[in-house]
Design an enzyme around this catalytic site. Structure first.
Site, mmCIF file in Angstrom:
data_model
loop_
_atom_site.group_PDB
_atom_site.id
_atom_site.type_symbol
_atom_site.label_atom_id
_atom_site.label_comp_id
_atom_site.label_asym_id
_atom_site.label_seq_id
_atom_site.Cartn_x
_atom_site.Cartn_y
_atom_site.Cartn_z
ATOM 1 N N ASP A 179 42.857 30.267 -91.131
ATOM 2 C CA ASP A 179 43.300 28.905 -90.856
ATOM 3 C C ASP A 179 42.971 28.166 -92.149
ATOM 4 O O ASP A 179 41.801 27.911 -92.440
ATOM 5 C CB ASP A 179 42.526 28.305 -89.672
ATOM 6 C CG ASP A 179 43.024 26.910 -89.334
ATOM 7 O OD1 ASP A 179 43.121 26.078 -90.250
ATOM 8 O OD2 ASP A 179 43.317 26.652 -88.154
ATOM 9 N N HIS A 180 43.990 27.853 -92.941
ATOM 10 C CA HIS A 180 43.686 27.389 -94.298
ATOM 11 C C HIS A 180 42.932 26.056 -94.315
ATOM 12 O O HIS A 180 42.268 25.724 -95.288
ATOM 13 C CB HIS A 180 44.928 27.379 -95.207
ATOM 14 C CG HIS A 180 45.832 26.201 -95.021
ATOM 15 N ND1 HIS A 180 46.769 26.139 -94.032
ATOM 16 C CD2 HIS A 180 45.961 25.046 -95.720
ATOM 17 C CE1 HIS A 180 47.428 24.991 -94.118
ATOM 18 N NE2 HIS A 180 46.956 24.301 -95.150
ATOM 19 N N HIS A 242 44.880 23.948 -86.762
ATOM 20 C CA HIS A 242 44.193 23.119 -87.769
ATOM 21 C C HIS A 242 43.456 21.918 -87.158
ATOM 22 O O HIS A 242 42.317 21.628 -87.520
ATOM 23 C CB HIS A 242 45.187 22.584 -88.801
ATOM 24 C CG HIS A 242 46.018 23.646 -89.452
ATOM 25 N ND1 HIS A 242 45.506 24.874 -89.803
ATOM 26 C CD2 HIS A 242 47.320 23.664 -89.839
ATOM 27 C CE1 HIS A 242 46.474 25.596 -90.366
ATOM 28 N NE2 HIS A 242 47.574 24.893 -90.388
HETATM 29 O O1 LIG Z 1 49.968 25.349 -91.666
HETATM 30 C C1 LIG Z 1 50.670 24.419 -91.982
HETATM 31 O O2 LIG Z 1 50.159 23.465 -92.791
HETATM 32 C C2 LIG Z 1 51.011 22.620 -93.542
HETATM 33 C C3 LIG Z 1 50.154 21.437 -93.991
HETATM 34 O O3 LIG Z 1 49.119 21.907 -94.790
HETATM 35 P P1 LIG Z 1 48.415 20.963 -95.867
HETATM 36 O O4 LIG Z 1 47.366 21.827 -96.466
HETATM 37 O O5 LIG Z 1 49.500 20.547 -96.826
HETATM 38 O O6 LIG Z 1 47.881 19.788 -95.125
HETATM 39 C C4 LIG Z 1 52.204 22.157 -92.747
HETATM 40 O O7 LIG Z 1 53.114 21.491 -93.605
HETATM 41 C C5 LIG Z 1 52.901 23.348 -92.136
HETATM 42 O O8 LIG Z 1 53.967 22.893 -91.315
HETATM 43 C C6 LIG Z 1 51.952 24.171 -91.320
HETATM 44 O O9 LIG Z 1 52.582 25.399 -90.946
#
Ligand SMILES: O=C1O[C@H](COP(=O)(O)O)[C@@H](O)[C@H](O)[C@H]1O
Ligand SMILES: NC(=O)C1=CN([C@@H]2O[C@H](COP(=O)(O)OP(=O)(O)OC[C@H]3O[C@@H](n4cnc5c(N)ncnc54)[C@H](OP(=O)(O)O)[C@@H]3O)[C@@H](O)[C@H]2O)C=CC1
Length: 505
Positions: A179-180, A242
């Site tokens: 989960d980044h 997230h």
């Molecule tokens: O996992 C995802 O995250 C992005 C948003 O990530 P961020 O690090 O730019 O806040 C999101 O745009 C995407 O739809 C989703 O799959």
């Protein structure tokens, strides 16, 4: 670090190009890869090793946080990269892969330590694991790790089925669910902010906190991902993973040690204490929205249902806001408001903790004061801001001032870099553990059901706005309002006042 073979399924795909290879390259530059490291990229495409390496080099030039300008460093790095054609459905392809890996392990007398990274469509996860087991690739005398991309399932049932299929070949401690958001420096800092600041530690509870707001606002729309997104929506794409992970990291009681077991345990406790939605009804706690055409940064953009690849009659949520309650000793009676959406006014991921007003506030003065706010900016610019009240020496009025510290993100590793390095060391502290994922799906499932049965109104909001008005009412009922960007950014006047009063920004 242990020698290992890193097997990357989906090595020719978008994620590998934009995130995985640049992350591994930066780990290489920082000497965070083991001496004996080999990555075998897999895809269906017919590519020679040289062709594949030149694709990887291109991705480094385009996406590495540090420019891949040093040709010799890039060349040396590419020495560690190989390619094999493999169709994940063909068992015989795994036998060829196994021979390649075993041959290398024997030639260099390496331990059988293997990473299997699944950067492919989720429908393929189960097949890959079954074939890894069938081919013997996952039976090793060293260690093995499985890295799995999101989404982890489509709902509670499919997530359970997927997990059971992974469990056929991998133990929970061998599974690393990426989960980044958990790799973002400020998310990792949440726990540190609390334990290293006694002042915050003392305030981090229902006695002092009025409400907590967690926002992930994006200006981008569905882009080129309509096929995936139209079946997913904001609730599956962002909220179940997230957003709830940020909630857990913020609300968990401090673990004694920052280990996977202890952090996982504390996060699970938060999820177990989440009041099930059925108690108050989805309709009173959740707002679903979808963007219509509007303006972002002065540019006209299309509405969601006009986007290429989206079903023109789609009711998919591009926005979701919800009120949550954590029924535990520390957080009971504190509403947590969570919202995320695409095509909103600005890009920001932020947590705002609004503190209660003291009961005797009016005993000295009739002036109303702004609440104290602790704002934690996760991105795109990380930082922490504390809003206090001070007397303006120019007019004698009590006014809010903001003490701000920005985190210098120059040279800070990207989330994928941090997470891949952790995984290589076998540390799953900042990964999503099964209990949390299952409890998150369990909490979210009534929302999915209500959306599917169309039991909730689909509110529209113009692209470039702050989301549907119905989301404002969610807070107004409780006597609060959202803290949007414009209310949190110190105005010039406030800055001047703070400077006069000696407060530093
Ligand atoms: O996992 C995802 O995250 C992005 C948003 O990530 P961020 O690090 O730019 O806040 C999101 O745009 C995407 O739809 C989703 O799959
Ligand atoms: N892209 C992103 O920003 C994000 C992606 N993810 C997740 O990462 C994963 C990968 O996404 P992404 O890179 O965008 O997907 P892409 O469609 O860009 O890439 C898919 C990859 O899978 C390979 N592949 C497809 N079918 C097979 C098959 N039968 N056998 C072998 N290889 C196959 C493709 O190889 P080839 O074409 O050579 O066959 C390609 O390398 C997904 O789970 C996605 O949800 C998660 C967060 C963000």
């Amino acid at each position: 670090m242990d020698a290992m073979t890193f097997v990357l399924f989906g090595a020719t795909g978008d994620l590998a190009k934009r995130k995985i290879f640049p992350a591994i390259y930066n780990l290489y530059l920082d000497r965070k890869l083991p001496e004996s490291f080999q990555l075998i990229g897999l895809g269906r495409r017919k590519l020679s090793e040289d062709e594949f390496r030149s694709q990887v080099a291109q991705s480094l030039r385009a996406f590495s946080r540090r420019p891949a300008a040093d040709e010799s460093a890039v060349r040396d790095f590419l020495e560690h990269i190989g390619y094999s054609e493999l169709n994940v459905n063909e068992l015989s392809d795994y036998a060829k892969l196994a021979s390649r890996i075993e041959e290398r392990e024997q030639r260099f007398v390496l331990p059988e330590n293997r990473v299997f990274y699944m950067s492919v469509a989720p429908e393929l996860f189960g097949t890959i694991v079954a074939n890894l087991q069938e081919s013997g690739l996952s039976r090793v005398s060293g260690w093995k790790r499985l890295v799995i991309e999101k989404p982890f399932g489509h709902d509670l049932e499919s997530a359970r089925i997927l997990n059971a299929s992974l469990a056929q070949a991998f133990e929970e401690k061998e599974i690393f669910r990426i989960d980044h958001y958990l790799g973002k420096p400020m998310v990792q800092n949440l726990e540190v902010l609390e334990y290293s600041n006694p002042v915050l530690q003392a305030l981090w509870r229902n006695r002092y906190v009025a409400n907590v707001q967690i926002t992930a606002a994006e200006t981008v729309g569905v882009e080129t991902r309509a096929e995936y997104y139209d079946h997913s929506g904001a609730v599956r794409d962002m909220f179940q993973n997230h957003m709830l992970q940020m909630l857990m990291m913020l609300a968990m009681q401090l673990p004694k040690h920052s280990t996977a077991e202890e952090v996982g345990f504390k996060k699970r406790k938060v999820m177990e204490a989440l009041r099930p939605l059925q108690h108050e009804g989805v309709e009173t706690s959740v707002v679903r929205g979808q963007y219509t055409a509007g303006q972002i940064g002065g540019k006209q953009v299309a509405g969601y249902t006009e986007e290429p690849g989206v079903n023109p009659a789609s009711t998919t949520d591009t926005y979701i806001a919800a009120r949550l309650w954590i029924d535990d000793y520390f957080w009971s009676e504190v509403p947590f408001y969570i919202r995320t959406g695409k095509r909103l006014a600005g890009k920001s991921t932020r947590i705002v903790i609004e503190f209660k007003d003291p009961a005797d506030k009016f005993s000295r003065t009739n002036e109303t004061t702004a609440p104290n706010l602790l704002t934690i900016d996760i991105g795109p610019e990380a930082g922490v801001t504390f809003q206090l009240n001070m007397k303006n020496p120019l007019n004698g009025k009590i006014e809010p001032v903001q003490i701000h510290t920005a985190v210098d993100e120059k040279d800070v590793p990207e989330a994928y870099e941090t997470l891949i390095a952790d995984m290589m060391r076998g540390d799953s502290t900042f990964f999503a553990h099964w209990d949390e994922v299952e409890l998150a799906w369990q909490w979210v499932q009534p929302i999915l059901n209500a959306f599917e049965r169309n039991e909730l109104p689909l509110h529209t909001y113009a692209a470039g706005s702050n989301g549907p008005e119905a989301a404002d009412r969610l807070l107004e009922q409780d006597g609060f309002h959202w803290w949007h960007d414009e209310q949190l950014t110190a105005t010039q006047e406030e800055r001047k006042l703070a400077e006069t009063a000696g407060v530093q920004f």
